[in-house]
Design a protein around this motif. Structure first.
Motif, PDB file in Angstrom:
ATOM      1  N   THR A 193      40.793  80.883  29.764  1.00  0.00           N
ATOM      2  CA  THR A 193      40.947  82.141  30.516  1.00  0.00           C
ATOM      3  C   THR A 193      41.771  83.162  29.745  1.00  0.00           C
ATOM      4  O   THR A 193      42.325  82.861  28.676  1.00  0.00           O
ATOM      5  N   ARG A 194      41.849  84.347  30.325  1.00  0.00           N
ATOM      6  CA  ARG A 194      42.662  85.419  29.731  1.00  0.00           C
ATOM      7  C   ARG A 194      44.131  85.043  29.672  1.00  0.00           C
ATOM      8  O   ARG A 194      44.914  85.660  28.972  1.00  0.00           O
ATOM      9  N   GLU A 195      44.505  84.036  30.497  1.00  0.00           N
ATOM     10  CA  GLU A 195      45.901  83.592  30.500  1.00  0.00           C
ATOM     11  C   GLU A 195      46.099  82.424  29.539  1.00  0.00           C
ATOM     12  O   GLU A 195      47.209  81.929  29.395  1.00  0.00           O
ATOM     13  N   GLY A 196      45.016  81.946  28.924  1.00  0.00           N
ATOM     14  CA  GLY A 196      45.122  80.848  27.980  1.00  0.00           C
ATOM     15  C   GLY A 196      45.036  79.479  28.643  1.00  0.00           C
ATOM     16  O   GLY A 196      45.332  78.461  28.025  1.00  0.00           O
ATOM     17  N   LEU A 197      44.643  79.457  29.939  1.00  0.00           N
ATOM     18  CA  LEU A 197      44.477  78.183  30.645  1.00  0.00           C
ATOM     19  C   LEU A 197      43.069  77.640  30.427  1.00  0.00           C
ATOM     20  O   LEU A 197      42.142  78.408  30.188  1.00  0.00           O
ATOM     21  N   VAL A 198      42.956  76.316  30.528  1.00  0.00           N
ATOM     22  CA  VAL A 198      41.636  75.701  30.411  1.00  0.00           C
ATOM     23  C   VAL A 198      41.136  75.404  31.826  1.00  0.00           C
ATOM     24  O   VAL A 198      41.760  74.654  32.567  1.00  0.00           O
ATOM     25  N   VAL A 199      40.055  76.050  32.213  1.00  0.00           N
ATOM     26  CA  VAL A 199      39.540  75.848  33.570  1.00  0.00           C
ATOM     27  C   VAL A 199      38.064  75.472  33.542  1.00  0.00           C
ATOM     28  O   VAL A 199      37.399  75.617  32.517  1.00  0.00           O
ATOM     29  N   ARG A 200      37.609  75.027  34.698  1.00  0.00           N
ATOM     30  CA  ARG A 200      36.206  74.640  34.884  1.00  0.00           C
ATOM     31  C   ARG A 200      35.691  73.702  33.784  1.00  0.00           C
ATOM     32  O   ARG A 200      34.665  73.972  33.166  1.00  0.00           O
ATOM     33  N   PRO A 201      36.429  72.616  33.529  1.00  0.00           N
ATOM     34  CA  PRO A 201      35.927  71.690  32.507  1.00  0.00           C
ATOM     35  C   PRO A 201      34.730  70.907  33.042  1.00  0.00           C
ATOM     36  O   PRO A 201      34.663  70.635  34.245  1.00  0.00           O
ATOM     37  N   SER A 202      33.797  70.626  32.181  1.00  0.00           N
ATOM     38  CA  SER A 202      32.700  69.758  32.602  1.00  0.00           C
ATOM     39  C   SER A 202      32.269  68.902  31.421  1.00  0.00           C
ATOM     40  O   SER A 202      32.318  69.350  30.276  1.00  0.00           O
ATOM     41  N   VAL A 203      31.892  67.681  31.710  1.00  0.00           N
ATOM     42  CA  VAL A 203      31.514  66.751  30.648  1.00  0.00           C
ATOM     43  C   VAL A 203      30.061  67.013  30.262  1.00  0.00           C
ATOM     44  O   VAL A 203      29.177  66.985  31.101  1.00  0.00           O
ATOM     45  N   LEU A 204      29.860  67.341  29.020  1.00  0.00           N
ATOM     46  CA  LEU A 204      28.500  67.561  28.539  1.00  0.00           C
ATOM     47  C   LEU A 204      27.911  66.251  28.043  1.00  0.00           C
ATOM     48  O   LEU A 204      26.731  65.996  28.148  1.00  0.00           O
TER      49      LEU A 204
END
Ligand SMILES: [Zn+2]
Lengths: 201, 251
Positions: free
Chosen positions: B189-200
């Motif tokens: 994100t714009r804040e440098g957070l990792v969001v909405r992870p999903s396993v490919l």
């Protein structure tokens, strides 16, 4: 000299289709980049040829121009039409070239003469005049190019952009990065010099 | 500006021929030309000069094939430059993280090869980019946390400031000899957070290991990607390869 308000310049000449092409091209779309090159390559080559007087130099400059266009398209804000913006880049690249080109030319007379001799006889033939007038016209053209070559680069550029490309003073000023008044006086001086050289034509 | 003398007027003839004088000046010159043959002839000469120059230009050859070939070569070269620049920037940006994981791997006597790839639309909103919905979404706020964009060469890519805590996972996984490959997609994100992870992709490993890996990656912190100085949300893909090292350095 008619003074047009500067604000009227903003985004004029940038058509919707062109804006879309610019957006796609600066996003790295290869097809868009190809289209942009196809639309402008002829005028870029011709302007470079008219300014430098050498076919191979003109081809080289064309390549540099488009690489520069791709690298800097992100900074194009519609302050001129895309065409005029590209003209400006051609003028800058040609100016960089001709500084050493001129020096090299002194002892090496490969020029438009030779270029025309190598591939251009047909161009004159296709233009249609009777054979006896062909030589006259070619000689006249040679004299015109020699006279243009002797002008200072800025004057030659102004006269080429005006007489051959038909740009307005405003567009020439943008291409050269100078004020409109400077264009007016440069053209007047260039014409005076050319008239003196080509007084009998 | 009435009754211009010839000398004063001649300076304006060049601008007159180009129709670039003010209306007032144009009128004054026209009026003078009606009465003065000398200046009228001068105008004719200037116009003739223009014709001569244009004719000289049309006589020049125009090698269209050569011009087209040069144009194609330029497009190809620009494309190559663009790809090169993305690759260089990406590898530079993630060197730090790569080193951290390599060090961890060494202590665990296994090699952990971590690579971060450009999210080539992996996590883009599930609409065609050229559909109306796609265009509207992009117009809404491209680069916002809701509409992350793919990293391209005009952006400064995100830089890791806190690496994912994967040491526990390394130790746990080191008990197996199988090569394990995880591919995770997420938005930075714009804040440098990792969001909405999903396993490919998870080629091996039990469910628990995978979800712990997802959690670990989610805890990483970045300085966000930026475009023209403004932070943008971007799609990213992590590929985590875990292999047993057999006397070989993983570079
Ligand atoms: Zn007069």
């Amino acid at each position: 000299m008619s003074a047009k308000p500067a604000a009227a310049l903003a985004w004029t000449g940038v058509e919707t289709g062109e804006a879309a092409l610019i957006a796609r091209c600066s996003a790295g779309d290869e097809v868009a980049c190809s289209d942009l090159v196809e639309q402008h390559q002829r005028m870029v080559y011709q302007l470079a040829l008219h300014l430098l007087g050498d076919h191979n130099e003109a081809l080289d400059v064309s390549q540099e121009v488009f690489l520069r266009v791709f690298r800097t398209l992100g900074t194009f804000k519609g302050q001129s039409s895309l065409r005029t913006w590209i003209y400006r880049i051609v003028v800058n690249q040609a100016w960089n070239r001709q500084r050493w080109w001129r020096r090299r030319r002194q002892g090496d007379q490969v020029s438009l003469d030779e270029h025309v001799r190598a591939r251009g006889e047909r161009a004159f033939r296709d233009a249609g005049p009777a054979p006896d007038r062909l030589l006259d016209q070619k000689e006249t053209a040679d004299r015109v190019w020699r006279a243009l070559e002797q002008l200072p680069f800025e004057q030659r550029t102004a006269i080429v952009l005006r007489e051959i490309d038909g740009l307005s003073y405003e567009e020439i000023a943008f291409s050269l990065g100078v004020a409109g008044g400077t264009v007016k006086s440069r053209l007047a001086r260039a014409r005076e010099a050319l008239r003196a050289q080509l007084v009998d034509l | 500006m009435t009754r211009l003398t010839c000398a004063r007027l001649r300076r304006h003839l060049s601008g007159f021929c180009d129709r670039e004088l003010t209306v007032q000046e144009m009128c004054a010159v026209e009026t003078h030309l009606e009465r003065c043959k000398g200046c009228a002839r001068e105008v004719e000469r200037l116009q003739r000069l223009g014709q001569v120059i244009r004719r000289a230009a049309t006589g020049l050859p125009l090698p269209l094939d050569e011009i087209a070939r040069a144009g194609q070569a330029t497009v190809a070269r620009a494309e190559a430059e663009r790809e090169q620049s993305v690759r260089v920037r990406m590898s530079r940006a993630f060197e730090d993280m790569h080193l951290v994981w390599a060090a961890l791997a060494a202590t665990a006597a296994t090699g952990l090869c971590a690579a971060l790839l450009v999210g080539v639309g992996y996590l883009a909103p599930q609409v065609r980019a050229d559909s109306l919905a796609g265009i509207l979404a992009a117009l809404a706020a491209p680069g916002s946390n809701l509409y992350p964009v793919s990293i391209d060469e005009r952006m400064v890519p995100p830089r890791v400031v806190r690496e994912p805590a994967v040491s526990a996972l390394v130790e746990e996984s080191s008990s197996t000899d199988d090569d394990v490959v995880f591919a995770l997609a997420a938005v930075v994100t714009r804040e440098g957070l990792v969001v909405r992870p999903s396993v490919l992709r998870a080629s091996a490993g039990d469910h628990e290991t995978v979800s712990r890996l997802v959690r670990a990656v989610s805890e990483a912190r970045f300085s966000p990607a930026s475009f023209a100085g403004a932070p943008v949300a971007v799609n990213m893909v992590w590929v985590v390869t875990h292999t047993t090292v057999r006397g070989k350095t993983i570079s």
